[in-house]
Scaffold this active site. Structure first.
Site, short mmCIF file in Angstrom:
data_model
loop_
_atom_site.label_atom_id
_atom_site.label_comp_id
_atom_site.label_asym_id
_atom_site.label_seq_id
_atom_site.Cartn_x
_atom_site.Cartn_y
_atom_site.Cartn_z
N ASP A 296 42.14 14.05 14.87
CA ASP A 296 43.48 15.06 15.30
C ASP A 296 44.79 15.05 14.31
O ASP A 296 45.59 15.65 14.67
CB ASP A 296 43.59 15.04 16.68
CG ASP A 296 42.54 15.44 17.46
OD1 ASP A 296 41.97 16.60 17.17
OD2 ASP A 296 42.29 15.05 18.70
N ASP B 280 35.99 20.22 16.63
CA ASP B 280 37.39 20.25 16.54
C ASP B 280 38.15 19.78 15.14
O ASP B 280 38.87 20.24 14.64
CB ASP B 280 38.19 19.45 17.35
CG ASP B 280 37.40 19.45 18.82
OD1 ASP B 280 36.42 19.65 18.92
OD2 ASP B 280 38.17 19.55 19.73
#
Length: 369
Positions: free
Chosen positions: A86, A147
């Site tokens: 992330d 993601d």
């Protein structure tokens, strides 16, 4: 409608600057956000929202607050606090955005160091970027996650900035690995996929936040729509655009009449089943990205344009425009339904993508990816 919605975004965000100060909104319910220091994966979405509001209004309040928060990102990277796949979410919407908006060389250097941290998660044995944990992690050593596709633009950008093609090679190879193993034959998707860490041999698709391993978590599908479209933007590899279009059509086909996605496409449908407005907002940004690469006279463009207008209208209708006490911008976000962790509330990334979509609809550049 869009101008009124954007004014609401700017006004609410300006008020939240005073309320949040040096903390970051993450998820929330009952009109309020839960605030955290710079430790969670979502912190970049707050600074990204600040930069969008600055772009829209020209008000220095937003830029000054985003700049005030940037040292906490530098400290976090240096300390290695929750630095995983992330890292793109964190530094594209903070350091890279500050470089793009202000020409800040220090912010550019920080974003490039963050790209190094993401590239360090490349696992040549399997040909992928490891999502979570360190290389020796027995559970996550072979895990990729949908993601991550939204984090790859940090690597593509680093390649353009430095001329070092290792960054873009990693990003493109990971995108192709994701295309091959996360997307099913019917254009639905797995949330994550596992490989043998030592050999790269594929094990199978799983989920972390979806209903079950064989279901399609709607936010995961939306990450794919936007993520593959962005990989096409940087690489011009046609399979990425084709995959984005096919995933978008699947997402659109699963939408209920009101245009706000259920949290999982395999979940029972009904008034009590959680929706996920963030999935709709992310997918909408993906549609707008795809449309930039299509002939406006094409059938794909027409279908996506119609769906985008419907989804934008749906999000404006469930915004908090007429709820002055609410800190969030968008209702009905589902963070982690299976864990009963904010199944119906505010999500800062939902707010960010809602604002990005409004900026694009208003013909203002609204993407830092």
């Amino acid at each position: 409608m869009y101008n009124a919605a954007l004014r609401h975004v700017a006004e609410r965000t300006a008020r939240n600057v005073e309320l949040f100060r040096d903390q970051f909104p993450h998820i929330g319910e009952n009109s309020s956000y839960r605030l955290f220091p710079n430790t969670t994966w979502t912190n970049g979405f707050w600074t990204g929202l600040l930069w969008l509001c600055h772009k829209y209004t020209g008000d220095r309040l937003f830029a000054e607050q985003a700049q005030r928060l940037l040292p906490s990102f530098e400290e976090r990277l240096a300390a290695g606090t929750n630095i995983d796949h992330d890292v793109g979410f964190l530094f594209i919407l903070s350091a890279k955005a500050q470089w793009l908006e202000q020409g800040d060389e220090g912010a550019r250097a920080l974003a490039l160091r963050a790209a190094d941290a993401l590239a360090d998660r490349w696992r040549p044995e399997g040909g992928y970027i490891q999502a979570w944990g360190d290389k020796q992690d027995a559970v996550n050593g072979g895990r990729i996650i949908m993601d991550c596709l939204l984090n790859l633009p940090l690597l593509y950008w680093a390649a353009e900035e430095t001329g070092d093609t290792r960054y873009s090679a990693i990003a493109e190879k990971h995108a192709e690995k994701s295309r091959r193993f996360l997307i099913r034959g019917d254009d639905s998707s797995y949330h994550t996929f596992l490989f043998d860490p030592a050999t790269g041999y594929p094990i199978g698709g799983t989920t972390h936040q979806g209903l079950h391993n064989g279901s399609t978590w709607s936010r995961g599908q939306s990450w794919g729509v936007y993520g593959f479209a962005l990989s096409y933007r940087y690489t011009k590899q046609a399979p990425f655009l084709d995959t984005a279009i096919r995933m978008a059509n699947h997402f659109i086909g699963q939408l209920p009449e009101d245009g706000v996605a259920y949290w999982d496409f395999s979940a029972d449908h009904g008034s009590e089943v959680p929706r996920d407005s963030s999935a709709t907002a992310i997918c909408l940004c993906g549609l707008l990205e795809i449309m930039e690469h299509l002939d406006e006279q094409s059938e794909d463009y027409r279908l996506l344009s119609d769906a985008a207008a419907r989804m934008m209208g749906a999000l404006v209708r469930i915004s908090t425009m007429h709820e002055p006490e609410a800190q969030g911008l968008l209702k009905h976000g589902a963070y982690h339904v299976g864990a009963n962790n904010v199944p119906d509330g505010y999500l800062i990334f939902g707010d960010y993508y809602y604002a990005e979509a409004l900026m694009r609809f208003g013909r203002m550049s609204g993407s830092y990816w």
